[in-house]
Write an enzyme that holds these catalytic residues in place. Sequence first.
Site, PDB file in Angstrom:
ATOM      1  N   GLY B 657       0.813  -1.220   0.000  1.00 58.80           N
ATOM      2  CA  GLY B 657       0.000   0.000   0.000  1.00 58.80           C
ATOM      3  C   GLY B 657       0.840   1.261   0.000  1.00 58.80           C
ATOM      4  CB  VAL B 658       1.366   3.807  -2.324  1.00 59.27           C
ATOM      5  CG1 VAL B 658       1.785   5.244  -2.555  1.00 59.27           C
ATOM      6  CG2 VAL B 658       2.454   2.876  -2.830  1.00 59.27           C
ATOM      7  CD  GLU B 660      -4.713   4.175   4.606  1.00 58.43           C
ATOM      8  OE1 GLU B 660      -5.791   4.458   5.131  1.00 58.43           O
ATOM      9  OE2 GLU B 660      -4.260   3.007   4.576  1.00 58.43           O
TER      10      GLU B 660
END
Lengths: 169, 706, 327
Positions: B657-658, B660
């Site tokens: 994931g990026v 957050e």
Amino acid sequence: MTVDVGLTVNGVRHDLKVDSRTTLLDLLREHLGLTGTKKGCDHGQCGACTVLVDGVRKNACMNLAASLDGRGIVTIEGLGTEQALHPMQAAFIEHDGFQCGYCTPGQICSAVGMLSELKRGLPSAVTADLREAAVDMVEAEVRERMSGNICRCAAYPNIVAAILDAGKA
Amino acid sequence: MPDTILGQPIDRIDGKAKVTGAARYAGDRRAEHPAFGVIVTSTVGRGTINKVDIKEAQAAPGVVLVMSHENAPAQAPFKHAGDRHARPKPQLNGARVHYYGEPVALVVADTFEQATAAARLVRVSYQTEMGAYDLAGNRRFAYTPAELVQGKPDSSLGDFDKGFAQGAQTVDATYTTPYQSHNPMELVASLAQWDGDRLTVHCATQLVDAAHHSIASTLRIPLENVEVISEFIGGGFGGKLPIYGDAILAALAARQLKRPVKVTLTRQQMFSVTTHRAATIQRVRLAAGTDGKLTAIAHEVMSQSARMDEFVESAAASTRSMYAAPNRLTRHRVVPLDMPVSDSMRAPGDAVGQLAIEQAMDELAYKLDLDPVELRLRNEPTEDPEKHVPYSTRKLVECLKRGAAEFGWDKRPSVPGTLKDGQWLVGFGVAAAIRGNYRRPATARVRMDENRHVTVEMDMTDIGTGSYTIFAQVAADALGVPIGQVTVKLGDSSYPQTPGSGGSFGAASCAPAVHDACMEIKKKLDAGQGPGNLQAEVKSAPGEEFKKFSQYSYGAHFAEVGVDTSTGEARLRRMLGVFDAGRIYNSKTARSQLVGGMIWGVGSALHENAVVDQRYGLFVNHDLAGYHVPVHADVPAVDAIMLAGFDGKSNEMGSKGVGELGICGAGAAVANAIYNACGVRIRDYPITPDKVLRGLMRPANLAQQR
Amino acid sequence: MRAFTYERPVDLAAALVAIGQPGARFLAGGTNLLDLMKVEAETPQHLVDVSRLPLDQISEENGGLRIGAMVTNTALAGDSHVREHYPVLARAVLNGASAQLRNQATTGGNLLQRTRCYYFYDPSTPCNKRAPGSGCSALQGYNRIHAILGASDACIAVHPSDMAVAMMALDAEVEVEAPHSHRRIKIADFHRLPGNTPQNDTILGAGELITAVILPPPPPGGQVYRKVRDRASYDFALVSVAAVVETDGERIRSARIALGGVAHKPWRALEAERQLAGVPLSDDALAAAGETAVKGAQGHGHNDFKIPLAARTVASALAEAAKQRKA
């Protein structure tokens, strides 16, 4: 109460009867179907509705349509099209000057208006010497002058890069 | 590296639509002969409605409907259990008022202007009750929630007290973070339209599938009779995970009026009708030996939760994995208040948790007289310290070292208050970033026509993250076609089911599904079928790797801040983040998200604060003039570097994931830089001029300013 | 927004007649009036649009300047004469709002801006300024942005203008027209303290229209406008200071100090000015002047910090102005 309003929007003349309360923003969006101009706060606190009124950038939400009778408006739809982008629109794509895209029409219209203010030598709060008739287009100037356009995705560094790039042309 | 379009910094494929105003957001949708609905909200924080007097409003010009709990159609009851975002969200379903600014009526009129004016004519009288609105003042009512998204509310390992006592240096500090409001630029809006018993709702939602279920179940109509469309979303940040009154009320009114109804929240209403980030009080205790190795870590969190609907701000969850220490303790407690509903906001838990723990690490570094980068390096674990499983991938050390080198960390003044630039005291700050990596099941449908044009369909959304673009890249890569030959269709409940955009899991969940569906197409091509009329629909789901490995993305932030010695104004001067998020699908859009997240961190450090009037339970500064988010002038050079990586445990594409990650730790780097600049340590966010000034005026600090 | 009728009179005389209608208000740039109408903090029944009246000229007059009421903020700050001789005014204007708003907001309208008190903007809460007699929510509420000087038990709101603070330091006068009267009001007298009637921001009578602001010849000395705010731009002042300082290099000949963000009106610190006249220029003298400027100031809890902040900002702005040593 209704009022008669005649406006030229993106080069097209419109003669309308509108509620005296109708803002330019709601007129563009709900009456003319020009939904590129966005409502982000309706109180002049975000800049998402920035359009050019007789070439000057203003918040469409803070203008009654009635008081703009006879004026010429340019919205994001009038700056360029997908087939023929305005250089500022192209620069925003190249520099990824947006994420969700909602503030983008306002940022772009604001940037176009801002460059013309710079060309006219108008100062800003960060202009070092107010007596100088010409102001350099540097990052700090662009940031200060664009501060009326909030981008919650915070694409700010890319927006500034896009404007500097387009402004050179 | 193979020659692939994956990872390339290509321009967004929806870019032209966005820069020309052609992209249609929910509120931009138009219908024949629409009516406009305006919501009326409660003006007490707790109580019961005595009466809703609608006479005047009903008689106002253009008004076609006034709805309150007295005449609202029956809906499914609110359920506490189940998927928070997919459950029924009944509106105007009772006389109870749960918070200030809760919808109590809807006024529908022929025009927006008429509806807005008439909404002010609805007179609501209340039996007001004393409400609880103050987090600190009601801590005695704190309770232990059943669970967090990340597991149990509490954890412990070893003997914290003993470990704490062993420390040569200790930190025992309490940090507070305020209520924050997502404030996406797009106002939450819905256009509902019925065709017989079939309902179409254009709304602004991150989770189309959840919205679909929520709307259908609330209205008690079959799922297949509802279509939810959310093609473009003007920012989400968690604020558009649930649907709100606009969607349900527009649907109810449209059904009754047999006419399309559009309902848009005002910016002011966004503060209470939509969710917010809960305020927290966090106690952090750290102890370390003279060697800088932690002997004990404790992170205890108390957060607000709406009395009507529990939400836990899991601020200490990642602390369980971040640093090595033999003795550990985390706790989460919630305090029920008569406030609007809290929910996820960009990096829930982690964003505010790291504002606390990463500042505490900085405090410890000064006590140990150790460089704060070095302190973090010395506490790098070899496995997840509480789960006792290996990390899938973890490059925090590389992030810290690369960042220090690129930023010029060696120029940091080692003694606070010693670097001057005119009126400014200048300081450097560092903080580490950690964000949980998530993946959910997702299904993608891919079609190929006779011209080898590829169409990808999912009910996934693009909230500005770049979903449209990266899925086109994934498909183009998998099928070996130019990206111009790929069309990506998202944001419609008629497309295959995905988890949507939230928790940074969108790409990691959906990209494998797109890839696998493309591979199915490819198999068919290889078998001599097509290219026309080919279709594949594939579901992709996480496996055991999420249990076998500790999965997070990482980063390190470096900030330079100036503090005005006269006024206490703190301004960012430059900032660099270095991130480890596995494989990056598009380095341009990913960098944008990371930089945006960092700026969110700057905002949480310096600006953002939704203030509660403790008498009323009202978010007082509920507009964009009063609630400050950073503007252009607040954001000088901010840059992000992404380390090359591949995390095959996260998914077969190697991505993490990026969206957050950028905010995590970013605000602490700013806070730490402020301390380094002027020797003032502020533990109550945001760090506004009044607080810094108070610190500057303490005698110990006056000397430094000379 | 409540319904209203609208007209755009052809000239000043017609405008002054039109304003006689019940519930009538002048509309110029509208950046504040429209804003307040949307939350129904203002509910005019009739709008008299004066935005196109030919009052948009800046001209030299008796060594000073005459600024038409319809001169936009942008035009005012961009005027070469203002930039050269009244930089404190240009700076103040440029520090206010955003470029879009400055392109529209007028000089007259800026003087008539209403407070940014949160409660004034929220009709669900009591506010004596919006609904006289309903009470002041800020007094016991969240008052971080509120007044420390000249407040009353009825109202602790502050005037939000930057421009007016500079005009205060420049001893401007406000020219006002009514059908049968014409007067000039010293800007120091134009805005009022809240007292028991906080609904009245100024001493303007019913139907009076601001037609111009008159600036006397520029004062000698360096001019500085310093605005302290949470954000770096697009934000109202926590405290602002307009300072004009004339020195001979060693001694202060004269000083002018006006503050914004501290009171219901732009605040002139005359005693601090007198204290500086003729004294040697020193950090201590400037700091003492800052302290004098806030003498008698009273905080209400959240805004206590404004007292030292104002004192320090005065000292810092004075020091900067003294450095300029403009003859």
